[in-house]
Design a protein around this motif. Structure first.
Motif, PDB file in Angstrom:
ATOM      1  N   LEU A  47       0.831  -1.197   0.000  1.00  0.00           N
ATOM      2  CA  LEU A  47       0.000   0.000   0.000  1.00  0.00           C
ATOM      3  C   LEU A  47       0.872   1.255   0.000  1.00  0.00           C
ATOM      4  N   GLU A  48       1.879   1.279   0.851  1.00  0.00           N
ATOM      5  CA  GLU A  48       2.811   2.414   0.902  1.00  0.00           C
ATOM      6  C   GLU A  48       3.429   2.675  -0.458  1.00  0.00           C
ATOM      7  N   GLU A  49       3.879   1.599  -1.104  1.00  0.00           N
ATOM      8  CA  GLU A  49       4.514   1.730  -2.409  1.00  0.00           C
ATOM      9  C   GLU A  49       3.530   2.272  -3.452  1.00  0.00           C
ATOM     10  N   VAL A  50       2.308   1.791  -3.420  1.00  0.00           N
ATOM     11  CA  VAL A  50       1.289   2.247  -4.367  1.00  0.00           C
ATOM     12  C   VAL A  50       0.949   3.716  -4.115  1.00  0.00           C
ATOM     13  N   LEU A  51       0.837   4.112  -2.846  1.00  0.00           N
ATOM     14  CA  LEU A  51       0.538   5.509  -2.525  1.00  0.00           C
ATOM     15  C   LEU A  51       1.670   6.436  -2.963  1.00  0.00           C
ATOM     16  N   ASN A  52       2.908   5.992  -2.803  1.00  0.00           N
ATOM     17  CA  ASN A  52       4.042   6.790  -3.278  1.00  0.00           C
ATOM     18  C   ASN A  52       3.989   6.949  -4.793  1.00  0.00           C
ATOM     19  N   LYS A  53       3.591   5.893  -5.473  1.00  0.00           N
ATOM     20  CA  LYS A  53       3.435   5.948  -6.931  1.00  0.00           C
ATOM     21  C   LYS A  53       2.347   6.958  -7.298  1.00  0.00           C
ATOM     22  N   PRO A 112       0.150  13.053 -11.837  1.00  0.00           N
ATOM     23  CA  PRO A 112      -0.769  14.196 -11.834  1.00  0.00           C
ATOM     24  C   PRO A 112      -2.202  13.686 -11.684  1.00  0.00           C
ATOM     25  N   ASP A 113      -3.099  14.562 -11.241  1.00  0.00           N
ATOM     26  CA  ASP A 113      -4.504  14.166 -11.133  1.00  0.00           C
ATOM     27  C   ASP A 113      -5.018  13.756 -12.502  1.00  0.00           C
ATOM     28  N   GLY A 114      -5.817  12.710 -12.523  1.00  0.00           N
ATOM     29  CA  GLY A 114      -6.378  12.229 -13.775  1.00  0.00           C
ATOM     30  C   GLY A 114      -6.737  10.767 -13.681  1.00  0.00           C
ATOM     31  N   PRO A 115      -7.104  10.179 -14.823  1.00  0.00           N
ATOM     32  CA  PRO A 115      -7.565   8.784 -14.818  1.00  0.00           C
ATOM     33  C   PRO A 115      -6.509   7.787 -14.354  1.00  0.00           C
ATOM     34  N   GLN A 116      -5.256   8.026 -14.719  1.00  0.00           N
ATOM     35  CA  GLN A 116      -4.190   7.097 -14.320  1.00  0.00           C
ATOM     36  C   GLN A 116      -4.028   7.094 -12.801  1.00  0.00           C
ATOM     37  N   GLU A 137      -6.361   7.779 -10.655  1.00  0.00           N
ATOM     38  CA  GLU A 137      -7.543   7.114 -10.104  1.00  0.00           C
ATOM     39  C   GLU A 137      -7.372   5.593 -10.105  1.00  0.00           C
ATOM     40  N   VAL A 138      -6.783   5.058 -11.173  1.00  0.00           N
ATOM     41  CA  VAL A 138      -6.532   3.614 -11.255  1.00  0.00           C
ATOM     42  C   VAL A 138      -5.589   3.185 -10.132  1.00  0.00           C
ATOM     43  N   VAL A 139      -4.539   3.970  -9.927  1.00  0.00           N
ATOM     44  CA  VAL A 139      -3.562   3.651  -8.876  1.00  0.00           C
ATOM     45  C   VAL A 139      -4.212   3.771  -7.496  1.00  0.00           C
ATOM     46  N   LYS A 163     -11.438   8.546   4.969  1.00  0.00           N
ATOM     47  CA  LYS A 163     -10.983   9.790   4.338  1.00  0.00           C
ATOM     48  C   LYS A 163     -11.108   9.701   2.814  1.00  0.00           C
ATOM     49  N   GLU A 164     -10.786   8.541   2.266  1.00  0.00           N
ATOM     50  CA  GLU A 164     -10.896   8.344   0.817  1.00  0.00           C
ATOM     51  C   GLU A 164     -12.356   8.453   0.381  1.00  0.00           C
ATOM     52  N   ILE A 165     -13.252   7.873   1.143  1.00  0.00           N
ATOM     53  CA  ILE A 165     -14.682   7.959   0.824  1.00  0.00           C
ATOM     54  C   ILE A 165     -15.146   9.413   0.910  1.00  0.00           C
ATOM     55  N   ALA A 166     -14.718  10.118   1.948  1.00  0.00           N
ATOM     56  CA  ALA A 166     -15.092  11.524   2.104  1.00  0.00           C
ATOM     57  C   ALA A 166     -14.559  12.364   0.943  1.00  0.00           C
ATOM     58  N   ARG A 167     -13.343  12.082   0.506  1.00  0.00           N
ATOM     59  CA  ARG A 167     -12.753  12.813  -0.622  1.00  0.00           C
ATOM     60  C   ARG A 167     -13.570  12.587  -1.895  1.00  0.00           C
ATOM     61  N   LYS A 168     -13.974  11.344  -2.125  1.00  0.00           N
ATOM     62  CA  LYS A 168     -14.769  11.031  -3.321  1.00  0.00           C
ATOM     63  C   LYS A 168     -16.139  11.702  -3.270  1.00  0.00           C
ATOM     64  N   LEU A 169     -16.761  11.708  -2.085  1.00  0.00           N
ATOM     65  CA  LEU A 169     -18.050  12.376  -1.942  1.00  0.00           C
ATOM     66  C   LEU A 169     -17.925  13.872  -2.208  1.00  0.00           C
ATOM     67  N   GLU A 170     -16.859  14.483  -1.702  1.00  0.00           N
ATOM     68  CA  GLU A 170     -16.632  15.906  -1.933  1.00  0.00           C
ATOM     69  C   GLU A 170     -16.431  16.195  -3.420  1.00  0.00           C
ATOM     70  N   GLU A 171     -15.694  15.322  -4.103  1.00  0.00           N
ATOM     71  CA  GLU A 171     -15.512  15.486  -5.553  1.00  0.00           C
ATOM     72  C   GLU A 171     -16.846  15.403  -6.284  1.00  0.00           C
ATOM     73  N   GLN A 172     -17.690  14.466  -5.861  1.00  0.00           N
ATOM     74  CA  GLN A 172     -19.016  14.344  -6.486  1.00  0.00           C
ATOM     75  C   GLN A 172     -19.845  15.598  -6.240  1.00  0.00           C
ATOM     76  N   ARG A 173     -19.793  16.130  -5.022  1.00  0.00           N
ATOM     77  CA  ARG A 173     -20.532  17.363  -4.705  1.00  0.00           C
ATOM     78  C   ARG A 173     -20.061  18.513  -5.577  1.00  0.00           C
ATOM     79  N   LYS A 174     -18.739  18.625  -5.733  1.00  0.00           N
ATOM     80  CA  LYS A 174     -18.190  19.700  -6.562  1.00  0.00           C
ATOM     81  C   LYS A 174     -18.660  19.563  -8.003  1.00  0.00           C
ATOM     82  N   LYS A 175     -18.639  18.338  -8.520  1.00  0.00           N
ATOM     83  CA  LYS A 175     -19.105  18.115  -9.890  1.00  0.00           C
ATOM     84  C   LYS A 175     -20.574  18.460 -10.024  1.00  0.00           C
TER      85      LYS A 175
END
Length: 183
Positions: free
Chosen positions: A86-92, A97-101, A103-105, A150-162
């Motif tokens: 998980l640490e390695e994936v988060l560092n990656k 940059p923000d975007g689809p790639q 999101e996949v990671v 926190k990840e769920i909250a971040r996604k909800l906030e992104e949905q609200r912004k959209k």
């Protein structure tokens, strides 16, 4: 075990790069012992530790899963492996940059986080009598769950912004249309 112990010793003294040949010898020795039928229950756990040290996480997971049938500590080591992965994936993800790639990671990170939680919980169930590390593991599970929240909250906030952005756009377009009609 002998090569693994030596690899750990060399790794502590000179760094992991110089320990790599000893880790490889440990892998070869354990695999030969398993093929010959003389491997003990600790073999899969040790093999998993070797793979973990070399950041060969899929192989470590496979070895720990086999070892979990015989040793509870393999479940703990599996949780640690997923946590390191998980640490390695988060560092990656941080480097992207923000975007689809990204999101996949981040989706992969979520999977590793959930797998770590499951493995740690499985260890707690399997090792009922050994309470020495239980408090630390529960704290780790709580930290991973907080990360999930926190990840769920971040996604909800992104949905609200959209949604807000979409509503603003619709209102703006309606105003423009009504102005055109007036003129």
């Amino acid at each position: 075990m002998l090569f693994y112990d030596r690899a750990e010793q060399v790794s502590m003294q000179t760094g992991s790069a110089t320990a790599a040949p000893y880790y490889q010898k440990a892998i070869d020795t354990i695999k030969k012992a398993k093929l010959a039928g003389v491997a003990n229950p600790q073999s899969d756990n040790t093999l998993g530790l070797v793979y973990q040290k070399q950041k060969q996480f899929p192989e470590a997971v496979e070895a720990f899963r086999r070892g979990m049938k015989k040793l509870a500590i393999s479940a703990y080591n599996l949780g640690v492996t997923y946590d390191l992965w998980l640490e390695e994936v988060l560092n990656k993800a941080k480097a992207l940059p923000d975007g689809p790639q990204k999101e996949v990671v981040m989706t992969e990170a979520g999977k590793r986080r959930d797998q770590a939680i499951d493995a740690f919980q499985e260890y707690l169930l399997a090792s009922r009598g050994a309470h020495g590390m239980h408090m630390q593991i529960r704290m780790k599970i709580n930290k991973l769950k907080l990360m999930k929240e926190k990840e769920i909250a971040r996604k909800l906030e992104e949905q609200r912004k959209k949604t807000r952005s979409h509503r603003r756009r619709r209102r703006r377009n309606r105003r423009r249309r009504s102005r055109r009609r007036r003129h």
